[in-house]
Design an enzyme around this catalytic site. Structure first.
Site: not given
Ligand SMILES: Cc1cc2nc3c(=O)[nH]c(=O)nc-3n(C[C@H](O)[C@H](O)[C@H](O)COP(=O)(O)OP(=O)(O)OC[C@H]3O[C@@H](n4cnc5c(N)ncnc54)[C@H](O)[C@@H]3O)c2cc1C
Length: 647
Positions: A444, A410, A47, A42, A339, A434, A44
């Protein structure tokens, strides 16, 4: 506490725990770091920040993602901002206040020690991101600007217009690229993890599918970090990116990692309402808008009828005929209640027949008061891109008529259970962002997901993983020909072959859409015993139909997005069922988990602290029912109270 759940929370007062823990845990010398491999799945914010930091520390890191570039992660969609306790506006914010707001916002269902640490490192995140060049908004004096988010009475949200996630991810991506260029990180884009490899109880690698060629690959490491985001897409319609999925979490769960609080998902109050049955995605209107917008419905049903028949416009309804129901019900926090509270209030008005669109499932988010007070230009500067997005989708100019919004799925507070070190119940398997069951309890607060993902990736995991890896410096690289890799690869191949063999009549999406309806109707904003039992039955029946009638075209050894979807939907069925079981088991209302049987007279959540002040962590038991383990939550530093946003 179940013997299998050792949270490893350090002793001492809240503000000493993290410092003492860091001083006590082991570190790995630079020469040894090079010999240790870490897989990060990951890219995001969780990651990317972890991979960049671990690479920079000198570990040998492999990073995997589904997109064609690490920066195409769902995090890029985050709009509103990121919290930190800098107290720049001088409004009496502090680490303690951020900690307290987060515990209260989560309805007293998160760990005190983790949440305090999160608040403590929040300020470091802002410094790190500024140093990377993230263009946060600034105030007239040059300091970083702040706005307010739900559940807080101070302004602590740092932002870059309505694209905070994008800017933060570009910062993390730049750091990651630097590590890639220095050969400290190897990037594997367009790969999907399909299995976790466990040897003698320790995570030692993954099986991944090359999404372009269909080739199955084996990758080994001394530790594996899951940063694959949330599982909101189990509901089919959500604000998550289309590629967000719960499969990696599910693979780890089936290999022995416990799943924490699966039923805790967040419903965001301000999304563009569903418009028809063919829709496959929902769009968020950022919580930041609630800084300046007021939420209302008409007081009179006649006005509602006229609006639905398009005989009048919202702007024609006079002030005295409007019900600003959040301001009415929650005077102290007004439109900025958390929320879960806002979503339920919106639902209550719509259920009572005051929904303002044809489906009856919408309320107004109105900027007219703010535009009168501040002028259109200020509003445009603050939210211009969001207004543009709304107009493009709905074809209504929100500077002239209010936006229409309705709650939607969400975010997932649930996820893999982790201890204080962010390690799951499988040694050497970590979960961050997440993907873990996180610090947010039952709900949250806005702008805290980015804070948590970056705290985990930049400032927590890089310390705690060293404690584990210090014990591995003598361990050779794991051979990918080990029987555990053979077995895991075989399992993947069998699953794909089984999917192709069905040769049914319906695509994976058909089943996913139906699963989503079951989830939304029975495991959504309001839950009750009868509905949840129905959900379990309905999911099982639909899953059976899926395995008899799904159609996956094409071949395995090629680019095949239908296969990708079918694999994920197969997991969503099982995860959806666990969510319903967890919701059934938790006979209390807390945060986003609203059991209709447990509510106060005015429709607020009614917790049962005696029976449910614990994290529910589920253990996979094959064909039998999963086993529930409980991690009790102790509140030593915060006084338990009923959440109050009224005064
Ligand atoms: C529209 C929207 C707006 C938001 N705005 C806010 C905000 O303003 N402030 C805030 O704090 N939060 C916000 N959030 C929440 C926040 O964006 C997310 O909780 C956060 O970005 C998640 O980050 P992450 O790194 O955990 O995962 P993600 O950003 O979801 O990244 C997941 C990664 O894992 C990879 N992946 C998934 N499954 C696999 C697999 N099986 N094999 C290989 N790779 C895989 C994907 O390709 C990606 O690279 C928002 C959410 C949404 C939907």
């Amino acid at each position: 506490m179940s013997e299998k759940l050792i949270a490893k929370i350090p002793e001492g007062s809240l503000n000493e725990k993290w410092t003492r823990h860091k001083a006590a845990i082991r570190v790995v010398s630079p020469a040894n770091k090079r010999k240790l491999d870490i897989i990060v799945v990951g890219t995001g914010l969780g990651g990317a920040s972890a991979a960049a930091s671990l690479g920079e520390l000198g570990y040998s890191v492999k990073v995997f993602c589904i997109g064609d570039s690490p920066r195409r992660a769902h995090s890029i969609a985050a709009q509103g901002g990121i919290n930190a306790a800098k107290n720049y506006p001088n409004d009496n914010d502090s680490v303690h206040r951020l900690f307290y707001d987060t515990i209260k916002g989560g309805d007293y269902r998160s760990r005190e020690a983790n949440v305090y640490r999160l608040a403590e490192v929040s300020n470091l995140i802002i410094d790190q991101c500024v140093a990377q060049g993230v263009p946060f908004a600034r105030n007239y004096g040059g300091l970083l600007d702040n706005r307010s988010f739900g559940g807080a009475q101070v302004s602590r949200t740092f932002y870059a217009r309505g694209q905070t996630g994008q800017q933060l991810l570009l910062g993390a991506y730049a750091a990651l690229n630097r590590a890639i260029a220095k050969n400290q990180v190897t990037s594997y884009p367009r790969r999907e993890m399909l299995e976790l490899v466990v040897i003698n109880g320790e995570a030692k690698g993954i099986i991944a599918r090359n999404l372009v060629t269909g080739e199955i690959e084996r990758h080994s490491a001394h530790a594996v970090v899951i940063a694959t985001g949330g599982y909101g897409n189990v509901f089919f319609l959500s604000t998550n990116a289309m590629n967000s999925n719960g499969s990696a979490l599910w693979q780890c769960y089936k290999k022995g990692a416990f799943f924490g609080n699966p039923c805790f998902v967040q419903i965001h109050p301000t999304c563009i309402p569903v418009h028809d049955d063919q829709q496959s995605k929902l769009t968020l209107m950022s919580e930041s808008l609630r800084n300046d917008a007021r939420i209302w419905v008409p007081k009179k049903k006649e006005d509602v009828e006229k609006l639905r028949k398009k005989q009048i416009k919202a702007s024609q309804i006079p002030e005295e005929a409007r019900d600003y129901f959040l301001e009415r019900r929650y005077p102290a926090f007004g439109n900025l209640v958390p929320r879960d509270v806002a979503s339920r209030a919106v639902k209550e008005r719509c259920d009572a027949g005051f929904g303002v669109n044809e489906t009856g499932l919408a309320v107004f988010l109105d900027f007219s008061t703010a535009i009168k007070r501040l002028g259109k230009q200020v509003i445009e500067e603050r939210y211009g891109n969001l207004f543009q997005m709304y107009e493009k989708i709905v074809d209504v100019n929100p500077y002239e008529e209010p936006m229409m919004i309705y709650p939607a799925i969400h975010y997932a507070m649930g996820g893999l259970w982790v201890d204080y070190n962010l390690m799951t119940t499988i040694s050497g398997l970590y979960a961050i962002g997440e993907a873990n069951f996180s610090d947010h309890g039952g709900n949250r607060l806005g702008a805290s997901a980015l804070m948590q993902g970056l705290a985990d990736g930049y400032f927590i995991l890089p310390y705690t993983i060293g404690d584990y890896l210090a014990g591995k410096i003598q361990e050779k690289k794991v051979d990918v020909n080990h029987p555990a890799f053979e077995e895991a690869e075989k399992a993947v191949k069998e699953k794909t072959a089984k999917l192709f063999a069905v040769k049914g009549a319906q695509p994976a999406d058909y089943f996913h859409r139906q699963l989503g309806k079951i989830m939304w109707n029975y495991v959504g904003m309001a839950r009750n015993e009868t509905g949840l039992k129905k959900a379990v039955e309905a999911i099982r029946a639909l899953r059976k139909e899926f395995w008899n009638n799904v159609f996956v075209p094409g071949e395995n050894g090629e680019f095949n997005q239908e296969l990708e979807k079918a694999m994920r939907v197969a997991d969503f069925f099982e995860l959806g069922e666990l969510m319903a079981l967890d919701a059934l088991n938790r006979q209390e209302s807390c945060g986003g988990h609203f059991r209709e049987e447990m509510q106060t007279e005015d429709g607020e959540t009614k917790r049962d602290d005696e029976k449910y002040m614990h994290v529910s962590a589920w253990e996979y038991k094959g064909d039998s029912e999963p086993e529930l383990h409980k991690e009790p939550l102790n509140y030593e530093f915060v006084k338990l109270a009923t959440r109050n946003y009224k005064d």
